[in-house]
Structure formats: structure tokens, C-alpha cells
Scaffold this active site. Structure first.
Site, PDB file in Angstrom:
ATOM      1  N   GLY A 297      -5.064-111.642  82.174  1.00 53.40           N
ATOM      2  CA  GLY A 297      -4.589-110.477  81.429  1.00 53.40           C
ATOM      3  C   GLY A 297      -4.171-110.777  80.006  1.00 53.40           C
ATOM      4  O   GLY A 297      -3.604-109.916  79.332  1.00 53.40           O
ATOM      5  N   GLU A 339      -5.379-117.396  84.946  1.00 49.85           N
ATOM      6  CA  GLU A 339      -6.774-116.989  85.166  1.00 49.85           C
ATOM      7  C   GLU A 339      -7.271-116.096  84.048  1.00 49.85           C
ATOM      8  O   GLU A 339      -7.510-114.903  84.258  1.00 49.85           O
ATOM      9  CB  GLU A 339      -6.852-116.209  86.486  1.00 49.85           C
ATOM     10  CG  GLU A 339      -6.249-116.909  87.676  1.00 49.85           C
ATOM     11  CD  GLU A 339      -6.250-116.030  88.927  1.00 49.85           C
ATOM     12  OE1 GLU A 339      -5.832-114.852  88.861  1.00 49.85           O
ATOM     13  OE2 GLU A 339      -6.701-116.517  89.957  1.00 49.85           O
ATOM     14  N   CYS A 410     -27.223 -89.347  77.743  1.00 52.07           N
ATOM     15  CA  CYS A 410     -27.043 -87.904  77.859  1.00 52.07           C
ATOM     16  C   CYS A 410     -25.621 -87.561  78.285  1.00 52.07           C
ATOM     17  O   CYS A 410     -25.395 -87.013  79.366  1.00 52.07           O
ATOM     18  CB  CYS A 410     -28.056 -87.345  78.840  1.00 52.07           C
ATOM     19  SG  CYS A 410     -29.726 -87.744  78.341  1.00 52.07           S
ATOM     20  N   TYR A 440     -16.332-107.707  79.920  1.00 52.89           N
ATOM     21  CA  TYR A 440     -16.399-106.389  80.569  1.00 52.89           C
ATOM     22  C   TYR A 440     -17.368-105.428  79.886  1.00 52.89           C
ATOM     23  O   TYR A 440     -17.200-104.221  79.975  1.00 52.89           O
ATOM     24  CB  TYR A 440     -14.999-105.763  80.694  1.00 52.89           C
ATOM     25  CG  TYR A 440     -14.030-106.680  81.387  1.00 52.89           C
ATOM     26  CD1 TYR A 440     -14.164-106.947  82.752  1.00 52.89           C
ATOM     27  CD2 TYR A 440     -13.022-107.341  80.696  1.00 52.89           C
ATOM     28  CE1 TYR A 440     -13.311-107.822  83.394  1.00 52.89           C
ATOM     29  CE2 TYR A 440     -12.160-108.225  81.324  1.00 52.89           C
ATOM     30  CZ  TYR A 440     -12.315-108.460  82.679  1.00 52.89           C
ATOM     31  OH  TYR A 440     -11.475-109.336  83.310  1.00 52.89           O
TER      32      TYR A 440
HETATM   33  C1  LIG Z   1      -9.312-109.351  86.281  1.00 53.81           C
HETATM   34  C2  LIG Z   1      -8.523-110.477  86.752  1.00 53.81           C
HETATM   35  C3  LIG Z   1      -8.311-111.581  85.924  1.00 53.81           C
HETATM   36  C4  LIG Z   1      -8.800-111.642  84.497  1.00 53.81           C
HETATM   37  O1  LIG Z   1      -8.228-110.655  83.709  1.00 53.81           O
HETATM   38  P1  LIG Z   1      -8.408-110.705  82.108  1.00 53.81           P
HETATM   39  O2  LIG Z   1      -7.693-109.487  81.641  1.00 53.81           O
HETATM   40  O3  LIG Z   1      -9.874-110.643  81.848  1.00 53.81           O
HETATM   41  O4  LIG Z   1      -7.799-111.970  81.650  1.00 53.81           O
HETATM   42  C5  LIG Z   1      -7.614-112.652  86.431  1.00 53.81           C
HETATM   43  N1  LIG Z   1      -7.142-112.643  87.702  1.00 53.81           N
HETATM   44  C6  LIG Z   1      -7.332-111.591  88.525  1.00 53.81           C
HETATM   45  C7  LIG Z   1      -6.796-111.653  89.895  1.00 53.81           C
HETATM   46  C8  LIG Z   1      -8.019-110.487  88.088  1.00 53.81           C
HETATM   47  O5  LIG Z   1      -8.177-109.448  88.911  1.00 53.81           O
END
Ligand SMILES: *Cc1c(COP(=O)(O)O)cnc(C)c1O
Length: 482
Positions: A297, A339, A410, A440
Site C-alpha cells: 500500500g 509487500e 463506447c 494495475y
Molecule cells: C494489493 C496487495 C498488496 C500490494 O498493494 P500495493 O498498493 O500495490 O502496494 C500487498 N499485499 C496484499 C495482501 C495486497 O492485497
């Protein structure tokens, strides 16, 4: 300092924009916080990794995703260096998933997060060490769990009681086979194909912490589909069941609070709540958690006013938070995992489009239509995402023209960039680049209107290579059984 993201649909489609954004001072400049690290203007033309965008368009057509390999790798290194030896960094493959980028992530020392069997197959095909793969997903298919166990995936993040039972069953069955009922030759074969070790289990908890973001992107309300609720006691019960299953190896807790997070405040509250659970686990079971996964995130800049904290500060902040809270609670400090997806893959890619038509609508703004749209970038339509774009194939001294960059689908919601300024002498055939489309966009692309998905081309030191080829009409027709 941190700008709020749009909270809901806007009505600019039916009402003239009352406050159009101020035009930028220089339409030709490339904000280094937004554009790939290898982006420059050379004689007025955008180049990425030393390659002229006109050559890219000539060779691969438009639209095309252009990915700066050094940018992607550099951001992987920024994360591993910032978080250091006391932490693990896993690239969230859902942001953008193909074999080459997963290999780069692995080469730079990252693990890989997957959340479907499809992403798992790409990671395995890329040669990522299964022990460095974490399997996510809120409704993993039994076949996906089976494959994860069979290939020796390092971690599974459990997300429901059903899944704990399924995973316990699968690992028991596997243990039964390798320990007793199966001849040694088979055991060796099983170990060779990765089945030597059961996955370690992380329990995903929802902390009720809402990240600074649009509602449709947040994933940590109690009122949502992901994880076990802390407030209801479901998370405590999930840990109880994992610990009660002899074939499951409990590693610790996982929390993911949202996306486009610009500072550590949300992580602070989330970590606090998760570690309260860790205290209860120790009290009830005498077990301490080895691992604390605080998810992804980490935000990036899409617009000049976006101001995400530097990843070094974020890393220091997260380590400080976890250490301080563990000290206060008398817990051993678990290994920290993060992550990132967007923060690795997002900034290094631009989408290159060719301008097709330009309509001046009622003196309000110009609608600039490009040869892609919501099929290669759904984020604007889906959650009001904002982007920066620029005339790429030349520079211009013409005055700024309030514009909306739209696609060829469209839908009137088929908008790529809602409010932007492009030079008033923009003409059909010009190339426009949209920045920070690496996360994304290709991974959420569709074939709406039977539009083939664009290629992803990587650039490095003046050389180009196709990572994902562009689809053709024949590709799409080949699915049609007549
Ligand atoms: C989507 C997600 C991420 C990555 O999120 P980003 O906003 O792209 O960094 C990491 N861990 C989990 C569990 C996710 O669902």
C-alpha cells in the site's frame, strides 16, 4: 501535506468544471517524482532508458506500455536497502505480473506475493524459488491450495475458517504420504519438486484501520471480505484453529490496510492492534509470533501535488513502531515483512498513445481521443484515479489547452486523464505519454470492444525487448468457437 483522494464520483461530466486546475508553468517539463527515472527530453522528444518514443511507437505500435527496467530494479533495491536485514520485502505480483519482472524482483532479493493460481504459475515459470513465494487470496480454490502445497510455496496467508480446514487437510495428507505410506524414491521425488516443506501459515487479520484512500480500494474495514476481524474475536479463533492443526506451521500475523498510503500513521495503529493479538496469543497458547507482515500500500506520486514519504523514512518508521510496541508489550520482535506492489511497478512505466481526434467542446475543454482507453487503464473510470500526461513526440511552445484525454471505447466514462493541459497546437498523429501506469493498468486490462491488449516493452541502455506481446485480432478470434 498529503492530499486526500477523491471520495466519490464527480459531476464534471454534466457540469462545467468550476475550478479547472491551474495550468502548469511548463508543459514540456518532466517531474522526476512522477516520470520514470530514465525519462528525459532529448531535442524535445521524450526518451526512456535512452530510447526515443517515436522509435518505440514505430516498432511496436500504439498504445504500448513502456517499462524502464532500471527504474523497476532500482525501486526493488530501495526497498531492500531501506528495510534492511531485519525485514523481508515481497513484490505483490498483482500490480504487474509477467515472468521478466518477477525474475528481476527475485534477482534483487525480493520474494513474490501471488493471489491466484495464475500468478503462482507465472512465478514458478519465472524460476522464482517457491520458498520465496507467498500465496494470498480471499477465496483460494482447492486446486490452488493443492498446487501451492505441492510446489513448496513458502507461506500461505489464510483468510477464512474453511481455508484453514482445507489447508490442514492437504498438509496432513501430504505429511502422511511423505512420512509413512510412501516409498523413499517417491519421497525424494516429492522433495525434488519442492514438496519438502509445508508452507508456513500467516493469519490475515482486519484491524479496522482505514488507509487514506478511496473506499473501493481500502481493504481493512471490518465490513469487508478480507481477513479475520480482530474486533469480533474471529482472528483469535483463527489462530486457535491453526495452532490446533498438527500439520500447520503457524508463522505469525498479516495485515494489509489499503493502498496509496503516504505516511506511517495508519501502519502505527494497525501494528498496535495486531500486536495486541500477539500478546493474547502468548497468554493463551504460550506461543510467540515469528513474523509480522504489514502488507503493501506504499503510495506513489501521480500528480505534482502528491507527496508520498521517502521509503527510507517509511522503513525506519515501521521498524521503530514495531520495536517500540513489542518493547511495551514485552514481546520478542518478530521478523517484519512488507509487500509493495504499486511502489515497485508503478512509476517506471508510461503508456504511449497516438492522438486521433481533438474536439473543442463548447469552449469548455478539448476532448483529445487516443487509440486506447479504459481497456488499458480502467483506474480513472473505476475509482477516479488521476494521472499526469504530456506531449511526447515533440516539445511545443504553444499555450496550454485545458484537455480531457479520452479513449475510443463506447462509454462516456472512458476517460484516461480527466483534467490536464496539453499544448494548443496538439494534432492528430502526435504521441502522448501517460506517466506512472505500471501498476494495475496492464494487470487490469480488458478486451472491451474487442480491443487487443497492448504490448509491454522494456527499455534499458538504449535497447528494447518485448515482455508481453500485444494481442492481435486473431488472438481474440481464436477464442471464438464459432
Ligand atoms: C494489493 C496487495 C498488496 C500490494 O498493494 P500495493 O498498493 O500495490 O502496494 C500487498 N499485499 C496484499 C495482501 C495486497 O492485497
Amino acid at each position: 501535506m498529503h492530499r486526500a483522494h477523491p471520495a466519490g464520483p464527480r459531476h464534471a461530466d454534466v457540469l462545467p468544471a468550476e475550478h479547472p486546475p491551474a495550468p502548469p508553468a511548463d508543459l514540456n517539463s518532466l517531474d522526476p517524482a512522477i516520470w520514470p527515472r530514465g525519462a528525459r527530453r532529448v531535442d524535445g522528444v521524450l526518451t526512456i532508458g535512452g530510447v526515443d518514443v517515436r522509435d518505440l511507437a514505430g516498432q511496436y505500435g500504439t498504445p504500448a506500455f513502456v517499462l524502464d527496467e532500471e527504474d523497476f530494479r532500482g525501486r526493488c533495491r530501495d526497498f531492500t536497502q531501506a528495510f534492511g536485514d531485519q525485514a523481508a520485502v515481497f513484490y505483490a505480483a498483482k500490480a504487474f505480473c509477467c515472468r521478466a519482472v518477477l525474475r528481476w524482483a527475485a534477482e534483487e532479493g525480493l520474494g513474490v506475493d501471488v493471489c491466484t493460481g495464475g500468478e503462482l504459475e507465472v512465478a514458478l515459470a519465472a524460476g522464482v524459488d517457491p520458498a520465496m513465494i507467498t500465496m494470498h487470496g480471499s477465496n483460494k480454490l482447492l486446486s490452488e491450495l493443492e498446487r501451492a502445497v505441492a510446489t513448496g510455496v513458502g507461506h500461505v496467508v489464510v483468510d477464512s475458517f474453511e481455508e484453514i480446514a482445507r489447508l490442514a487437510y492437504l498438509t496432513e495428507e501430504r505429511d502422511g504420504l511423505t512420512a509413512g505410506g510412501r516409498p523413499a524414491a517417491d519421497r525424494n521425488a516429492a522433495e525434488k519438486d519442492g514438496a519438502g516443506r509445508p508452507p508456513r501459515v500467516l493469519v490475515r487479520v482486519t484491524t479496522g484501520v482505514e488507509a487514506h484512500t478511496h473506499e473501493f480500494v481500502a481493504t481493512a474495514h471490518d465490513d469487508q471480505k478480507f481477513g479475520f476481524s480482530l474486533s469480533s474475536g474471529a482472528a483469535d479463533e483463527a489462530v486457535r484453529r491453526v495452532l490446533a492443526a498438527p500439520s500447520l506451521d503457524f508463522a505469525g500475523l498479516h495485515s494489509h490496510i489499503g493502498s496509496q498510503i503516504y505516511d506511517t500513521a495508519g501502519f502505527d495503529v494497525a501494528a498496535h492492534r495486531v500486536l495486541e493479538l500477539a500478546v493474547r496469543i502468548r497468554a493463551e497458547h504460550g506461543v510467540h509470533i515469528d513474523e509480522l507482515d504489514l502488507g503493501g500500500g506504499f503510495g506513489i506520486a501521480y500528480m505534482p501535488e502528491d507527496d508520498p514519504a521517502d521509503i527510507k523514512e517509511v522503513a525506519q518508521g515501521l521498524h521503530d513502531i514495531v520495536r517500540a510496541q513489542c518493547a511495551a508489550a514485552g514481546l520478542e520482535v518478530p521478523r517484519l515483512t512488507v509487500e509493495p506492489g504499486r511502489a515497485i511497478a508503478g512509476p517506471g512505466t508510461v503508456t504511449l498513445y497516438e492522438v486521433g481526434t481533438i474536439k473543442d467542446v463548447d469552449g469548455l475543454r478539448s476532448y483529445v481521443s487516443v487509440d486506447g482507453g479504459m481497456s488499458d487503464n480502467i483506474r480513472t473510470a473505476l475509482y477516479g484515479a488521476e494521472y499526469t500526461c504530456a506531449l511526447a513526440s515533440r516539445e511545443s511552445a504553444a499555450p496550454p489547452m485545458l484537455s480531457r484525454l479520452v479513449g475510443r471505447h463506447c462509454e462516456s466514462g472512458d476517460i484516461v486523464v480527466r483534467d490536464t493541459y496539453l499544448p494548443a497546437d496538439l494534432a492528430p498523429g502526435d504521441l502522448v505519454a501517460v506517466a506512472a501506469t505500471g501498476a494495475y493498468c496492464r494487470s487490469m486490462a480488458s478486451n472491451y470492444n474487442h480491443v487487443p491488449r497492448p504490448p509491454v516493452v522494456t527499455v534499458r541502455d538504449g535497447a528494447t525487448r518485448v515482455l508481453l506481446r500485444g494481442e492481435t485480432h486473431e488472438d481474440l478470434l481464436s477464442l471464438d468457437e464459432g
